[in-house]
Design a protein around this motif. Structure first.
Motif, PDB file in Angstrom:
ATOM      1  N   PRO C 231       0.951  -1.087  -0.151  1.00  0.00           N
ATOM      2  CA  PRO C 231      -0.114  -0.022  -0.125  1.00  0.00           C
ATOM      3  C   PRO C 231       0.857   1.328  -0.151  1.00  0.00           C
ATOM      4  N   ASP C 232       2.109   1.154   0.446  1.00  0.00           N
ATOM      5  CA  ASP C 232       2.872   2.564   0.461  1.00  0.00           C
ATOM      6  C   ASP C 232       3.602   2.858  -0.900  1.00  0.00           C
ATOM      7  N   ALA C 233       3.411   1.792  -1.818  1.00  0.00           N
ATOM      8  CA  ALA C 233       3.871   2.203  -3.351  1.00  0.00           C
ATOM      9  C   ALA C 233       5.365   1.945  -3.253  1.00  0.00           C
ATOM     10  N   GLN C 234       5.811   1.251  -2.427  1.00  0.00           N
ATOM     11  CA  GLN C 234       7.240   1.083  -2.564  1.00  0.00           C
ATOM     12  C   GLN C 234       7.771  -0.525  -3.120  1.00  0.00           C
ATOM     13  N   GLY C 235       6.506  -1.156  -3.354  1.00  0.00           N
ATOM     14  CA  GLY C 235       6.695  -2.582  -3.772  1.00  0.00           C
ATOM     15  C   GLY C 235       7.030  -2.377  -5.207  1.00  0.00           C
ATOM     16  N   ARG C 236       7.341  -3.520  -6.114  1.00  0.00           N
ATOM     17  CA  ARG C 236       7.748  -3.589  -7.434  1.00  0.00           C
ATOM     18  C   ARG C 236       6.386  -3.737  -8.347  1.00  0.00           C
ATOM     19  N   GLY C 237       4.936  -3.946  -7.357  1.00  0.00           N
ATOM     20  CA  GLY C 237       4.046  -4.198  -8.078  1.00  0.00           C
ATOM     21  C   GLY C 237       2.948  -2.912  -8.133  1.00  0.00           C
ATOM     22  N   PRO C 238       1.928  -2.724  -8.736  1.00  0.00           N
ATOM     23  CA  PRO C 238       1.094  -1.517  -8.687  1.00  0.00           C
ATOM     24  C   PRO C 238       0.310  -1.605  -7.441  1.00  0.00           C
ATOM     25  N   VAL C 239      -0.044  -0.287  -6.561  1.00  0.00           N
ATOM     26  CA  VAL C 239      -0.831  -0.415  -5.380  1.00  0.00           C
ATOM     27  C   VAL C 239      -2.089  -1.024  -5.869  1.00  0.00           C
ATOM     28  N   LEU C 240      -2.707  -1.887  -4.826  1.00  0.00           N
ATOM     29  CA  LEU C 240      -4.156  -2.241  -5.279  1.00  0.00           C
ATOM     30  C   LEU C 240      -5.230  -1.849  -4.437  1.00  0.00           C
ATOM     31  N   GLU C 241      -4.777  -0.919  -3.587  1.00  0.00           N
ATOM     32  CA  GLU C 241      -5.695  -0.206  -2.686  1.00  0.00           C
ATOM     33  C   GLU C 241      -6.556   0.800  -3.734  1.00  0.00           C
TER      34      GLU C 241
END
Lengths: 540, 222, 313
Positions: C231-241
């Motif tokens: 949820p913090d947009a730090q991941g390698r994938g898109p935010v799903l929230e």
């Protein structure tokens, strides 16, 4: 108008050479027509036997006559046999082969050797499919929907698919033969608009055969390839789309139903004209209606897929086109009926079949409107309503047209007359048996009884019993003509060249005709159905 | 006694159910055209399947297409176009009644057809070795693994059916060669060569479509 | 006396029946007209002598026009009326009670959002629009409830939605209406429509396992989806929230709506439609999740509300 001689000519196509080789290596379109007659009759009774077993089982709610697996194989084989090996070839390959050259004043079709080859292809394909049946059967339904047919079914899909593929070439080559023959081999003076309407129907049918059959050929080949090589065209696990199969399948199989009914309509035009001793009312409209049906028939395949995941807009386009394709058929029905007005209306057997056709085809066609109306189709598709609809057209329509044509041209083909009383009785039995079998199915369908159900809820039983009772009557009705037609070959009265007092080139030559059809090439100066045409051919 | 049925024995090649050679030639030519229309519908079904899946899976199709040998494909295209040339020259020779030239060009057409089939066979072998044949031994990069199988299924189906038509065409050419050798083909009666030519050209045209659709997806000039 | 007409138990049923009766009337009219004319002409103009011939009438343009135009007008009326009913059938109302349906050889599995699972029997409330999101685990089936006049093929690899609103309580037959193999005629069940209060009672008495969304949340963790989708947009994938229902811009420049089908496809074929600005590095979960687990994940992602400070890229 009365026929001149009652004698059989000394030399005709049936005694022009004896022995099995003279039949199996013949190039005579008339003999090939009889070879096809043997084939379609065999496959008709195989398919009919399946139907008898199905209806016996369906007389009781539980599936208790045969197992589920066997039942599924029975309805599949019934469909495959009836559609591909009877309904599609019967009128074109039997009556078309026999009559097309004679009706246009030619000695044979354009490609006689190809014609014989077509018969062999038909028989080989049929034997392949019979083998698949006898060695275990197929349980996919004649529609082979994926992924069941490609992935889940454990039965003889591949030989059946290949059998259909092979037989398809018989249709294609026969259609090709008819198209070239009608274009290039009409006798002097036989313009397009002097042709009997049967030829217009055969021509339209041949167009569909030539354009549509290759698509089912590639489609069944894809199914076979997917099973053999594990390709993934229709397998969602690999990204394939099972509904794509349905588009390919119905792109042929809808026009196919017009292959089945157009020739019967052509026969009916002939029967009505001869039976009323009048030209068919609105000849050019009937002729163009045949072409219209053939063209529009290619544009409506999606009406088989209204609930199959089609988009709303696709559904609506196919719906409106399906309504449009009904119009030319309606035009034909009105024109035939109008032909009877102030006619000299005969009640002989072939004409009874024609009148029966008009009535039953009308009911079948009207129920097609229910199916074209998407909102109603959602409820009745995949139920017995659809089964009733298409049996009204194919049995009440095509088979009655076929039987009417066989009876009408029997004297020409065999030189003999059959027992008229027995023939009328059979026609009556068939009419009653047919309606008792299939009318209750409309009610069952709206109630919600799905297709291809081995067992059903008990409150559907009464309607099913009515239907099964009708089927037994219908079966008897089909057996009787076998008996009196065969009997007439030996003991029937000689027919003479024109027992009906009808108009048409086929009635100007002897019964049976000579191998080369006419003593001299006719010169045609009269319109189709013109009662003032000469009743015997002569050099002009 | 009515007028005798036309005597066909003096007109070479005229079948008894036709009235004139012209009628026969027109009929057989029309017949071949109708047959070619059926072939268009036959291949058309396959092209429809191709169109649907290529529009859904462009990346996989491009990646898989790059695995085909474009050099061999181009050579084969040139071979087949040349064979259509030799076929057209054979027809021309037949129209002029030049038997020897006709035989040479028929042989050349067959030779080129054989070369085409040979190269195709080699390509198939290569695909087998590279594990690009769909089924349990199929291997491909993970991202496109599933959809590349559809591409290769179409590749084998389309080129396989095309090759089958080539083999049939080869057989037809053999028969034509034999008829030309025997002298059945004459200045008056050469329509079988023309009609065979129609078939051969059609098979060539199918390849002209197959080649860019299968070999040239996503390839840009360097 | 066996039934001759099905029960009408949904809002659409009466509309379909009205159209059906109109069709019956037209059919009866034209059927009787043609049959009647044939019989009448056959009797009135019956051939009296062997040599008699008919009148030499070739046609009449006015009749041809008449019997072309009138059927055309009737069919167009049918089309327009049918189309309007069909539109109502095809597009569910805004507010629906959603239930997931999975068909497989040879049973129906139902999953209510709050976790209730049913096999071959589906409980629904009367008077509320119910939307069924269906898929198949194997071959094509068909969900058919005659009393509601609804039917739709249930297709593997796809979600198909179908909706209805029951109008009276009762037990209504459910049939599979697309041939699917050996036990096709055994793939039957019932839809049980209940008064809303009874439906609530029934719902309360059920699922111990928790809602679909909570099962999906657990799966999301078990399958390690949360390592890339943060949820913090730090991941390698898109935010799903907040993603569900929104328009997504893809790598290819096209856009797509993030609906059930898109979520399902992204789990099974991640490289198919990649979000713009992200690499196609998500592994596929084909073969690692069942259809039911996919539904749980879809419901979970649906339930993820947008977090205020997150910017979607």
């Amino acid at each position: 108008m009365a026929s001149s001689t009652l004698l059989i000519p000394p030399r005709h196509y049936l005694n022009d050479g004896y022995g099995i080789k003279s039949w199996l290596l013949t190039r005579d379109h008339k003999r090939i027509a009889l070879l096809y007659l043997a084939g379609v009759t065999l496959f008709f009774f195989v398919g009919g036997a399946m139907a008898v077993l199905i209806r016996i089982d369906l007389a009781t709610p539980p599936g208790d006559l045969v197992t589920d697996e066997t039942y599924n194989k029975l309805f599949t084989m019934h469909g495959v046999m009836m559609v591909f090996f009877f309904l599609i070839p019967a009128i074109p390959a039997v009556l078309g082969n026999f009559l097309v050259p004679i009706m246009i004043g030619a000695k044979d079709l354009a490609f006689p050797k190809l014609n014989l080859f077509s018969w062999y292809i038909y028989i080989v394909g049929g034997l392949f499919t019979l083998y698949a049946l006898v060695s275990g059967g197929v349980d996919t339904g004649w529609t082979f929907y994926t992924p069941f047919s490609t992935v889940a079914s454990t039965t003889n899909v591949i030989p059946t698919a290949l059998g259909i593929f092979i037989t398809g070439f018989s249709s294609i080559l026969t259609g090709l033969n008819f198209i070239v023959t009608i274009h290039r081999m009409r006798a002097p003076g036989m313009t397009w608009f002097r042709m009997p309407l049967f030829l217009w129907s055969i021509y339209a049918t041949s167009l569909i055969n030539v354009l549509g059959t290759p698509v089912i050929a590639i489609t069944v080949l894809l199914v076979a390839a997917e099973r053999i090589f594990h390709f993934g065209f229709f397998d969602p696990r690999v990204g394939g789309d099972p509904v794509l199969f349905q588009h390919l399948f119905w792109f042929y199989s809808h026009p196919a139903v017009y292959i089945m009914v157009l020739p019967a309509m052509g026969v009916v035009s002939e029967l009505v004209a001869a039976g009323c001793r009048k030209p068919v009312f609105g000849y050019p409209f009937v002729a163009f209606a045949s072409l219209g049906i053939a063209v529009l028939g290619f544009l409506v395949w999606g009406h088989h897929m209204f609930v199959a995941g089609e988009s709303v807009y696709s559904a609506l386009i196919f719906s409106i086109l399906s309504f449009l394709v009904a119009i030319p058929s309606a035009v034909k029905v009105f024109n035939w009926t109008a032909t009877m007005f102030k006619g000299a209306v005969s009640w002989e057997t072939p004409m009874l079949y024609a009148y029966g056709f008009i009535g039953l085809f009308t009911i079948g066609g009207l129920t097609g409107l229910f199916l074209a109306t998407v909102a109603v189709d959602v409820h009745v598709t995949d139920t017995y309503f659809v089964i009733a609809h298409f049996h009204y057209i194919m049995v009440g329509g095509t088979i009655m047209g076929y039987l009417g044509g066989v009876h009408y041209w029997w004297p020409k083909i065999s030189g003999r007359l059959y027992n008229e009383a027995l023939a009328k009785i059979s026609a009556g039995i068939i009419f009653i048996g047919f309606n008792l079998t299939f009318f209750p199915q409309f009610v069952l369908g709206y109630l919600g009884m799905p297709r291809r159900y081995h067992a059903y809820p008990p409150d559907f039983q009464v309607l099913n019993v009515l239907s099964s009772a009708g089927a037994s009557i219908l079966g008897v009705g089909y057996l009787i003509p076998m008996i009196y037609l065969m009997w007439s070959l030996r003991y029937g009265r000689l027919a003479g060249s024109n027992p009906w007092g009808a108009v048409g080139l086929e009635w100007t030559t002897t019964s049976p005709p000579p191998t080369e059809n006419f003593a001299e090439t006719p010169l045609v100066t009269w319109d189709a159905y013109d009662c003032h045409a000469p009743s015997e051919s002569h050099v002009a | 006694m009515p007028e005798a049925v036309r005597d066909h024995s003096h007109v070479p090649g005229l079948a008894h159910h036709f009235d004139t050679l012209d009628q026969q030639t027109e009929a057989t030519t029309l017949g071949m055209w109708v047959f070619l229309v059926t072939e268009v519908l036959f291949f058309g079904g396959l092209f429809t399947v191709y169109t649907v899946y290529r529009s859904w899976y462009p990346g996989a199709f491009a990646a898989a297409s790059h695995e085909l040998d474009i050099t061999l494909g181009t050579i084969n295209t040139a071979v087949l176009i040349t064979s259509s040339l030799t076929m057209a020259l054979a027809v021309h020779a037949a129209q002029l009644g030049e038997r020897r030239t006709l035989l040479i060009f028929l042989a050349a057409t067959m030779l080129l057809g054989g070369v085409f089939l040979g190269i195709k066979g080699f390509e198939y072998y290569h695909k087998f070795v590279e594990h690009h044949v769909p089924g349990s031994s199929f291997q491909f990069e993970q991202e496109y693994f599933r959809h590349a199988q559809i591409f290769f299924s179409l590749y084998f189906m389309m080129t396989g059916l095309h090759a089958l038509h080539m083999v049939i065409g080869f057989g037809i050419m053999l028969v034509m060669f034999w008829w030309a050798w025997k002298g059945t083909i004459t200045l008056e009666y050469y329509s079988p060569i023309e009609i065979s030519g129609l078939y051969w050209h059609f098979v060539d045209i199918v390849w002209i479509f197959l080649f860019p659709l299968l070999y040239l997806i996503g390839r840009h000039a360097h | 006396m066996p039934p001759l007409f099905p029960d009408a138990a949904s809002t659409m049923a009466t509309r379909v029946d009205a159209l059906y009766f109109f069709l019956l009337a037209i059919s009866a009219f034209f059927g009787l007209l043609i049959a009647g004319l044939i019989v009448y002409f056959a009797l009135k103009f019956h051939r009296r002598t062997a040599e008699q011939i008919g009148a030499r009438i070739h046609g009449a343009m006015s009749l041809e026009i008449g019997w072309t135009v009138i059927p055309l007008m009737i069919t167009m009326v049918l089309f327009v009326w049918g189309a309007s009913v069909y539109f109502a059938m095809a597009y569910p109302p805004e507010e629906t009670l959603n239930i997931y349906v999975v068909g497989k050889q040879w049973m129906w599995k139902f999953q209510h959002l709050d976790g209730q699972r049913e096999i071959n029997e589906l409980h629904v409330p009367v008077g509320r629009a119910v939307k069924l999101i269906t898929t198949s685990e194997d071959v094509i089936h068909d969900f058919f409830v005659p009393a509601f006049r609804i039917k739709a093929d249930v297709i593997p690899g796809r979600y198909v939605t179908i909706w209805f609103q029951a109008t009276k309580p009762g037990r209504y037959r459910l049939f599979c209406a697309e041939y699917c193999g050996t036990k096709h005629s055994g793939m039957i069940g019932e839809v049980v429509a209940m008064e809303p209060s009874e439906y609530q009672t029934w719902l309360g008495g059920g699922a111990a396992e928790g809602s679909l969304a909570s099962a999906g949340a657990k799966l999301f963790q078990d399958l390690a989806c949360n390592t890339c989708h943060r949820p913090d947009a730090q991941g390698r994938g898109p935010v799903l929230e907040g993603l569900f229902g929104k328009t997504v811009m893809l790598q290819s420049g096209e856009t797509v709506t993030a609906d059930e089908a898109y979520v399902r496809e992204s789990i099974l074929q991640p490289a198919a439609r990649v979000t713009a600005g992200f690499q196609p590095i998500m592994p596929t979960f084909q073969g690692l999740v069942t259809e039911e687990q996919l539904l749980e994940l879809v419901e979970y992602i649906k339930s993820l509300q947008a977090l205020p400070q997150v910017q979607t890229r």
